[in-house]
Design an enzyme around this catalytic site. Sequence first.
Site, mmCIF file in Angstrom:
data_model
loop_
_atom_site.group_PDB
_atom_site.id
_atom_site.type_symbol
_atom_site.label_atom_id
_atom_site.label_comp_id
_atom_site.label_asym_id
_atom_site.label_seq_id
_atom_site.Cartn_x
_atom_site.Cartn_y
_atom_site.Cartn_z
ATOM 1 N N GLU A 1 -8.803 12.556 11.582
ATOM 2 C CA GLU A 1 -8.262 11.409 12.081
ATOM 3 C C GLU A 1 -7.230 11.670 13.192
ATOM 4 O OE1 GLU A 1 -6.384 9.572 8.802
ATOM 5 O OE2 GLU A 1 -4.792 8.140 9.923
ATOM 6 N N LYS B 1 1.026 -1.128 0.019
ATOM 7 C CA LYS B 1 -0.153 -0.021 0.030
ATOM 8 C C LYS B 1 0.852 1.362 -0.120
ATOM 9 C CE LYS B 1 -3.413 2.791 2.626
ATOM 10 N NZ LYS B 1 -4.339 2.738 3.757
HETATM 11 C C1 LIG Z 1 -4.428 11.078 2.631
HETATM 12 C C2 LIG Z 1 -5.938 11.569 3.098
HETATM 13 O O1 LIG Z 1 -6.795 10.725 3.842
HETATM 14 C C3 LIG Z 1 -6.270 9.371 4.315
HETATM 15 C C4 LIG Z 1 -6.731 8.378 3.306
HETATM 16 C C5 LIG Z 1 -7.842 7.644 3.417
HETATM 17 C C6 LIG Z 1 -8.229 6.542 2.307
HETATM 18 O O2 LIG Z 1 -7.266 6.414 1.448
HETATM 19 O O3 LIG Z 1 -9.408 6.000 2.062
HETATM 20 C C7 LIG Z 1 -8.693 8.191 4.315
HETATM 21 C C8 LIG Z 1 -8.709 8.762 5.327
HETATM 22 C C9 LIG Z 1 -7.128 9.290 5.662
HETATM 23 O O4 LIG Z 1 -6.589 8.074 6.382
HETATM 24 C C10 LIG Z 1 -6.237 12.741 2.804
HETATM 25 O O5 LIG Z 1 -7.214 13.252 3.470
HETATM 26 O O6 LIG Z 1 -5.207 13.514 2.271
#
Ligand SMILES: C=C(O[C@@H]1C=C(C(=O)O)C=C[C@H]1O)C(=O)O
Length: 470
Positions: free
Chosen positions: A274, A224
């Site tokens: 988060e 990932k």
């Molecule tokens: C990287 C980001 O968000 C992150 C990525 C996510 C995803 O890929 O689904 C969800 C929440 C966050 O942990 C961002 O908002 O820039």
Amino acid sequence: MTPHPPRPPQADLPSPGVEYRPDFQGRLISACCPAEGIDIYTFLRHGEQQPRFYWRDGSQDIQFAGVGVALSLMGWGEGRFHQIQRQARSLFTQALAMDEGPSLAAPRLFGGFAFRQDFVPDFTWAAFHPAHFILPHYQLVTCRGESWLTINALLAPGESARARQQALQEALAARYRLLRSLPKVIPAPPSAPQVEVDYPLSYPAWAAMIEEALRHFAAGRMDKVVLARICQVRSPTHLDIDAALFHLDQRYPGCYTFLVEPRPHHAFFGAPPELLVAVQGSRLQTMGLAGSAPRGATPQEDEALAAELLASAKDRHEHALVVQAIQERLAPLTTALTAPATPEIMRLSNIQHLFTPIQAELRRPDGVLPLVELLHPTPALGGWPRDAALAFIQEHEQTPRGWYAAPVGWIDRNLDGAFSVAIRSAVVQRRRAWLYAGAGIVAASRPEREWEETGWKFRPVLEALGVWRG
Ligand SMILES: C=C(O[C@@H]1C=C(C(=O)O)C=C[C@H]1O)C(=O)O
């Protein structure tokens, strides 16, 4: 000639003349008073020609704001977390205990870290450092109807504590009277009608970066990686940060609204959903947040999208990597580590996410910073395995992340504190804003879907700046 002895590792050595030393710069002295009737946005607006800080944790109904600088702490390189920890510890353990108010009013450090330890300030991040915390000169805290104003300063070696305390109390009373006399600031609704919005990374370049990540997955080098792009906003007039914060507080009440403005007109702000980690004594709280879907136009559509997200093997995999990595990193340091086996849905105005709350008890509590160091970046912001993902990001993302996706938060006098990850964020210099948004990429990702998802993630800050265009 005798050979030089091997150099000790540099990471944890104090940097002479740079690190805070109470015996040189002075010991912390502060005073506080109840601040009934003072509104946090009025306090921030009044401090707009000075460095400013703001943090709101919607889940606790708590807001902190700081204006001016009593002390700046910095850290560099690999040892940046330790350097801040060591300086914060000397600041608070050597503080003069006078005029003790409630713990809510106690002096706090506000700040954060760059995404990478080798961060170098560029034009966008000119006022930022790899690690930077500020003890504000004035600090306002509001929590469930209670508010406190605190003044912080350093007592120079040889200076009379009693006289200084008296002077601080007078300054505090004067600031309180002044703030009370100001008309309450209710920031205007965001409006920036004539702005230019552009996305420097083209869709073909985005797709090529994702195809390259997919090749890395196929070759077994990574599982990932979180990839980000930026959005640039240019306005003929100053962008209104205070209005943006107010808007984010209203629109995203469950998020962690923050502002780090270490120099006037160099503001980094946002409303991340988060939490990286919060520590209070031995209690630790964190979360897995990864896997995203849009909001529906009706409650039925919303439910259907949530059900689809919960059933999506791609999103569950992306999410599980985050939860597993957090659990693995915490396991040796904690007992009673709990995380539900199935993620929940976190629903925000612009998006919904898979969400796993995680709690634990620390075996040897030593404040929040060692946990920030351990967890940053989780695979929600970096990837898995961590080193391979970070190397990929460094090589392929075209814009340095600066403080985007990195820990921002506060530390109290017990070295406890809370840090969110600075996503759904932008750095603003007067008439220009750079917004960042990223998405977790796994083997089943498709470039167009991830492009769209990053589009939803720009929305909170675009709206807050008055710029949202469908
Ligand atoms: C990287 C980001 O968000 C992150 C990525 C996510 C995803 O890929 O689904 C969800 C929440 C966050 O942990 C961002 O908002 O820039």
